[in-house]
Design a protein around this motif. Structure first.
Motif, PDB file in Angstrom:
ATOM      1  N   ALA A 107     -14.925  -3.659   6.730  1.00  0.00           N
ATOM      2  CA  ALA A 107     -15.089  -3.554   5.277  1.00  0.00           C
ATOM      3  C   ALA A 107     -16.472  -3.017   4.919  1.00  0.00           C
ATOM      4  O   ALA A 107     -16.603  -2.130   4.073  1.00  0.00           O
ATOM      5  CB  ALA A 107     -14.852  -4.917   4.637  1.00  0.00           C
ATOM      6  N   ASP A 134     -13.530  -4.283  -1.336  1.00  0.00           N
ATOM      7  CA  ASP A 134     -13.128  -4.182   0.073  1.00  0.00           C
ATOM      8  C   ASP A 134     -13.511  -5.394   0.907  1.00  0.00           C
ATOM      9  O   ASP A 134     -12.831  -5.704   1.879  1.00  0.00           O
ATOM     10  CB  ASP A 134     -13.751  -2.929   0.695  1.00  0.00           C
ATOM     11  N   THR A 135     -14.600  -6.089   0.559  1.00  0.00           N
ATOM     12  CA  THR A 135     -15.019  -7.175   1.467  1.00  0.00           C
ATOM     13  C   THR A 135     -14.293  -8.487   1.183  1.00  0.00           C
ATOM     14  O   THR A 135     -14.250  -9.366   2.048  1.00  0.00           O
ATOM     15  CB  THR A 135     -16.540  -7.424   1.386  1.00  0.00           C
ATOM     16  N   TYR A 193      -9.732  -5.430   8.842  1.00  0.00           N
ATOM     17  CA  TYR A 193      -9.511  -5.075   7.439  1.00  0.00           C
ATOM     18  C   TYR A 193      -9.204  -3.594   7.375  1.00  0.00           C
ATOM     19  O   TYR A 193      -9.833  -2.787   8.055  1.00  0.00           O
ATOM     20  CB  TYR A 193     -10.751  -5.355   6.571  1.00  0.00           C
ATOM     21  N   ARG A 195      -7.730  -0.494   4.365  1.00  0.00           N
ATOM     22  CA  ARG A 195      -7.311  -0.215   2.997  1.00  0.00           C
ATOM     23  C   ARG A 195      -6.572   1.106   3.002  1.00  0.00           C
ATOM     24  O   ARG A 195      -6.738   1.916   3.924  1.00  0.00           O
ATOM     25  CB  ARG A 195      -8.523  -0.125   2.073  1.00  0.00           C
ATOM     26  N   GLY A 208      -5.713  -3.073  -0.250  1.00  0.00           N
ATOM     27  CA  GLY A 208      -6.500  -3.475   0.918  1.00  0.00           C
ATOM     28  C   GLY A 208      -5.894  -4.728   1.534  1.00  0.00           C
ATOM     29  O   GLY A 208      -5.336  -5.563   0.817  1.00  0.00           O
TER      30      GLY A 208
END
Lengths: 313, 766
Positions: A107, A134-135, A193, A195, A208
């Protein structure tokens, strides 16, 4: 971050700038202010939003000089302390963290471009509380907690309980996110992770998905799994049931597909310029599946590259 | 920059042409010294801001500027009533066509109606940018909201909201008297269409749509104006053509062109979008009222919402071929979204649609349609990319149905010298076939593409290129260098390519020439930088100027040797006494003696060449991989082949080819004006998705050199044709990869995914 739908743009207006060096000083500044003081970490969201006229403020409190916000330390039994003002490049520049929390690196290495990553912070990404951050999904998957200091003391809150609406969170007047605490990770664990974006960099996530898994010693079945989702609801989502479904299950297409379907069932995306809702809903399934498989492969010791490794930086 | 660059047919007969010297403007640009419009800072300068319409279509019932004018620091506020009234039939002739002054003025400051979100309504000048912005909020505009239309087909309907009360359709150049958003309907006919289709063994017919896309230059529009009390107006601005800005500004303000001096600053990209004026007239009006210089700079949102996208389009094409793949008949109906005012490149679209093929029977109908979007502007090969997407997809479908190789079918039908195009023009020597042959021979095409969900596509494109007026003045310095003044703003390295053509004539090193871009008062009339014309026409002017310098220097050498002029010849960069070959002077030596030989040597080239209909052809190869679960396309490999005529500076030819390819790829995959309720929702580089470095492979280039038959060095011009075929090539590659035909641009991931789903559903059903 919302850009584009702008009726009236204003360039940055004048404001007071403070850079306190103690937490108390920072809290006093924020608590005693009646003009909508804003906290500045990397500034990659705040400055843009002030410039675009989405936010206005008479005071900006910079937390980059607070030692508590600059901590970046890992202890195998305590886990990771990630100060709220630590920029992404410090995170993916730390070999121990790259090895231990690969999902976090996934991320941190895709937020904006490389220049943005020199300033942008994970804490800021969380406090900006965008549904597409995103995180946040991977912080949820890692079971991260927020360490929040305020006028009445400090408190800890799980990341999944932090955001309340697009751009809104539980921080009260005078409160500061000091750091994020990521628990230590188990042996035979992995995280990933990813997206979906229409381009190959620089976009806001259309969807995501972040996953953390713990496998048995042979890497054959799930001991536990946690899944976080972005851009499919007004806040990032913790797909608790989807993760719980995997507990004790064999690692297989069938078990992972079932978890992905469960994750998809809680998604309630909107249609906008970034994608139609129906397509987003479809992507939840695809990305959850891929995030889980990526996490599984890492748990099994296989190499799954992050953005830094993939783009050769 | 390119990994592999191949130059074909290069004849090696030149000394300077074909080499790759460092560009004269390079150091200033990489060190940040180059001066752009935004760098202008004059004593006492004021900052201007434009109030823009939030509505796509509304009547302005009133504007109250009193509160804004009263704000401390505000020096002037202007609206449409500060513009001179235009007579209904006053027109202005520009390179892109003839425009009504009422339309140009309404675009600068809206009169009784706003016609698109972002339409300029009022302008303010203040002592700081903040005050000017604050003042905009104090301007009260009373809008009566009107129904809007942003879709080109919807805008053509009888019941569509009309933008202009006085607009009637021009039918084949005649006023039909019919009120409509269709500003004009044009038609080209060739042969016997019905017979052509009747004789065809295979007929394909499909509809295609393309979205509005923006030129996307990095530097936003800007203008600084100073209107002095002697009535002389100076404008510093980022533009593709200083003389065009002069003409438009003078026309809009109702003053003679001699009263307007335009200084073209360095330009951070244009691609056709920096031909119209958007800010200079407002800055000038504000300067006139305040007696101060006024600078206005657009934000990126303004650039998207208020300046030229290329037209969105609806294109319906029908093609007929016999069993061998020979094209026999072609029909196209093309509608271009001109934006708020007439003037889309529908003529160019109609010329280009079947330009790559020798098709004996054709019919093209073209419609220029106004709707509630910004007035469209030229964009790299304006109008050609939209129509090429349709035709090149259908040619691919015919090839597939006949089991033919996609390059073979194109070679079978390729346009050649002597062919008559649907608009009636007959081609001179052109390089269409050569680009196809080079693409076929290329290692890219010869290497099989393997792997799942991967596909290869090919397409051929054309742009007609322009000639037009250019002036160059050259002065010889005593140290043997030459100052070269030209009027073409340098967007893609043209200072270098013009200087090189001058140097070639005189056998000088390119570095001995110091090319400069002049303003409208210091160089002769020069048309804008566009139409791939600068290296062709301004280069031709440089050739003429160099020949004049040569002629004068021969007389100087004769004077020096006290010989007759006929006794001096020029050879390999030296002046030689014909009867006494010991007497030999280099250019540099002769230059050093000029002070004693009657003074300055100045050569001028002023040209207006017709470029002919030759133009430039491109063929490109695209390899893609489609993620079947998401519909996302990755470009694996991309090769662009272009006929450049003669490549003066191959690096900048390759740069143009790569730049056009990158923009074509963006147009193909992700770029679009995303509208909701008549408003553009993605007016930022975050959500208007141009390709980034990671979206593009290294773009390989092959320069084909089929010299232009008239140009002294065979230059064709290379700026535009490379943007034309990429969308079709990528569409064909996607089909090759996953078996779905995309008819709409951009080919976004969700569209590809939906098409795959539909295909699956259809397969299951059958």
């Amino acid at each position: 971050m919302v850009i584009g739908d702008i009726e009236r743009k204003l360039r940055l207006q004048n404001f007071e700038y403070s850079a306190p060096v103690t937490v108390k000083e920072a809290i006093d500044l924020l608590a005693g202010d009646n003009c909508g003081a804003r906290i500045l970490a990397g500034g990659t969201d705040l400055i843009v939003q002030l410039r675009q006229g989405h936010l206005s403020t008479d005071r900006v409190v910079d937390i980059k000089r607070l030692p508590d916000c600059n901590k970046l330390s890992y202890d195998p039994s305590e886990g990771l302390i990630l100060g709220a003002a630590v920029p992404c490049h410090r995170i993916y520049g730390d070999e121990t963290i790259v090895k231990t929390y690969p999902g976090l690196i996934d991320a941190a290495a895709i937020i904006g471009g490389i220049q943005i990553q020199g300033r942008a912070t994970v804490g800021g990404n969380l406090c900006n509380s965008s549904p597409s951050a995103d995180t946040i999904p991977i912080l949820i998957a890692y079971r991260a907690e927020c360490e929040i200091a305020g006028p009445t003391g400090t408190r800890k809150v799980p990341v999944e309980d932090f955001c309340t609406a697009p751009g809104k969170n539980i921080l009260q007047k005078g409160e500061i996110l000091l750091a994020l605490h990521l628990p230590s990770v188990a042996k035979s664990s992995g995280a990933h992770y990813l997206r979906f974006i229409p381009r190959f960099e620089m976009d806001i996530a259309v969807v995501g998905a972040g996953a953390y898994v713990e496998l048995d010693e042979e890497g054959r079945s799930f001991k536990k799994a946690r899944i976080g989702l972005a851009a499919v609801a007004p806040t990032p989502l913790f797909a608790r049931e989807a993760g719980d479904l995997l507990q004790g299950k064999e690692v297989s297409e069938a078990s992972i597909d079932a978890a992905a379907l469960a994750a998809q069932s809680i998604a309630r995306p909107i249609s906008d310029m970034r994608a139609p809702a129906e397509y987003r809903k479809h992507l939840v399934k695809v990305l959850t599946k891929r995030a889980l498989w990526g996490a599984v492969r890492r748990a099994r010791g296989e190499f799954v590259p992050n953005a830094v490794q993939e783009n050769g930086r | 920059m390119s990994a592999t660059s191949t130059s074909v047919n290069g004849n090696g007969k030149y000394k300077v042409i074909g080499t790759r010297p460092i560009r004269p403007d390079g150091v200033d640009k990489v060190t940040g010294r180059a001066l752009y419009g935004i760098d202008m800072n004059l004593t006492g300068m004021l900052y201007g801001q434009i109030l823009r319409s939030p509505h796509p279509h509304a009547r302005i019932r009133g504007i109250d500027t009193s509160k804004a004018a009263a704000l401390e620091g505000v020096r002037a506020v202007v609206t449409a009533k500060d513009l001179p009234p235009a007579g209904a039939d006053e027109v202005i002739s520009l390179v892109e066509g003839t425009f009504r002054l009422t339309h140009l003025r309404s675009n600068i400051l809206a009169g009784d109606k706003v016609l698109y979100q972002g339409h300029s309504v009022a302008a303010v000048a203040a002592t700081s940018l903040h005050i000017a912005e604050e003042a905009l909020r104090l301007i009260e505009v009373d809008y009566e909201i009107l129904p809007d239309v942003v879709d080109v087909v919807a805008a053509m309907q009888e019941d569509a909201p009309l933008l202009h009360d006085d607009l009637t359709t021009q039918e084949f150049g005649e006023d039909s008297g019919k009120k409509s958003n269709i500003a004009s309907h044009i038609q080209f006919k060739l042969g016997d269409l019905e017979k052509g289709f009747a004789e065809s063994d295979i007929i394909v017919e499909e509809e295609f749509n393309t979205a509005s896309v923006h030129q996307g230059y990095i530097e936003s529009h800007n203008a600084t104006a100073e209107w002095k009390t002697d009535g002389q107006l100076t404008v510093w601005t980022s533009t593709q053509g200083a003389f065009g800005v002069q003409k438009q500004t003078a026309g809009i303000l109702g003053i003679p062109v001699s009263k307007v001096k335009v200084v073209p600053m360095e330009i951070g990209g244009g691609f056709g979008g920096k031909i119209p004026v958007y800010l200079a007239p407002q800055a000038a009006l504000l300067s006139k009222l305040t007696g101060r210089a006024v600078k206005i700079v657009m934000t990126r949102t303004d650039v998207f919402q208020s300046t030229g996208p290329t037209p969105a389009s609806y294109v319906k094409v029908k093609l007929g071929a016999d069993k061998t793949g020979k094209l026999l008949a072609a029909e196209a109906n093309i509608a271009f979204a001109a934006g708020a005012f007439p003037g889309s490149p529908i003529g160019a679209g109609a010329v280009c649609v079947f330009s790559c093929y020798d098709i004996p029977n054709g019919l093209v109908n073209g419609y220029d349609v106004v709707l509630n979007k910004p007035r469209s502007a030229a964009y790299r090969a304006p109008g050609s990319t939209q129509v090429n997407f349709a035709v090149e997809t259908l040619v691919d479908e015919i090839a597939e149905k006949l089991g033919m190789d996609p390059i073979e079918i194109r070679l079978l039908n390729a346009a050649e010298e002597g062919m008559r195009r649907v608009d009636g023009a007959v081609y001179p020597r052109i390089g269409c076939r050569e680009t196809l042959e080079q693409a076929r021979a290329h290692e890219h095409y010869q290497t099989p593409l393997t792997g799942p969900h991967r596909g290869r596509g090919i397409a051929t494109g054309f742009w007609m290129n322009a000639g037009l007026k250019s002036t160059v003045t050259a002065s010889v310095n005593e140290d043997g260098t030459v100052n070269l003044m030209e009027g073409s703003t340098d967007i893609g390295g043209s200072r270098a390519s013009i200087a090189m053509q001058f140097a070639e004539v005189l056998g000088l090193p390119a570095e001995a020439i110091n090319p400069m871009v002049g303003d409208t008062s210091s160089v002769g009339y020069t048309e804008l930088t566009g139409g791939s014309r600068v290296t062709f026409a301004t280069g031709w002017a440089a050739y003429e100027a160099a020949n004049e310098v040569k002629r004068i220097l021969i007389t100087k050498a004769a004077l020096y040797w006290e010989a007759k002029v006929e006794e001096v010849r020029f050879e390999d960069g030296d002046f030689i006494h014909a009867s006494d070959p010991e007497k030999r002077l280099s250019f540099k030596e002769l230059a050093s003696h000029l002070v004693d030989l009657g003074g300055p040597v100045v050569g001028t080239g002023a040209v207006d060449p017709d470029s002919g209909v030759g133009g430039s052809f491109t063929t490109c190869l695209a390899d893609v991989e489609v993620d079947p679960e998401t519909g996302k396309v990755k470009i694996l490999r991309f090769t662009m082949v272009q006929d450049a005529g003669t490549a003066i500076h191959p690096s900048y030819v390759e740069g143009q080819m790569q730049g056009g390819s990158a923009q074509g790829i963006g147009w193909a995959l992700n770029e679009e004006y995303f509208y909701s309720e008549g408003r553009m929702k993605n007016a930022s580089f975050l959500d208007y998705r141009m390709p980034t470095c990671l979206d593009l492979p290294m773009i390989e280039t092959v320069i084909v050199e089929v010299p232009h038959p008239q140009h002294p060095f065979g230059v064709r011009g290379v700026g535009e044709a490379s943007i034309v075929p990429p969308p079709a090539a990528i569409a064909n590659a996607i089909y090759d990869a996953v078996g779905v035909r995309l008819r709409d641009l951009p080919m976004r991931p969700d569209r590809i995914f939906s098409a795959c789903l539909e295909k699956q559903a259809a397969t299951v059903a059958t």
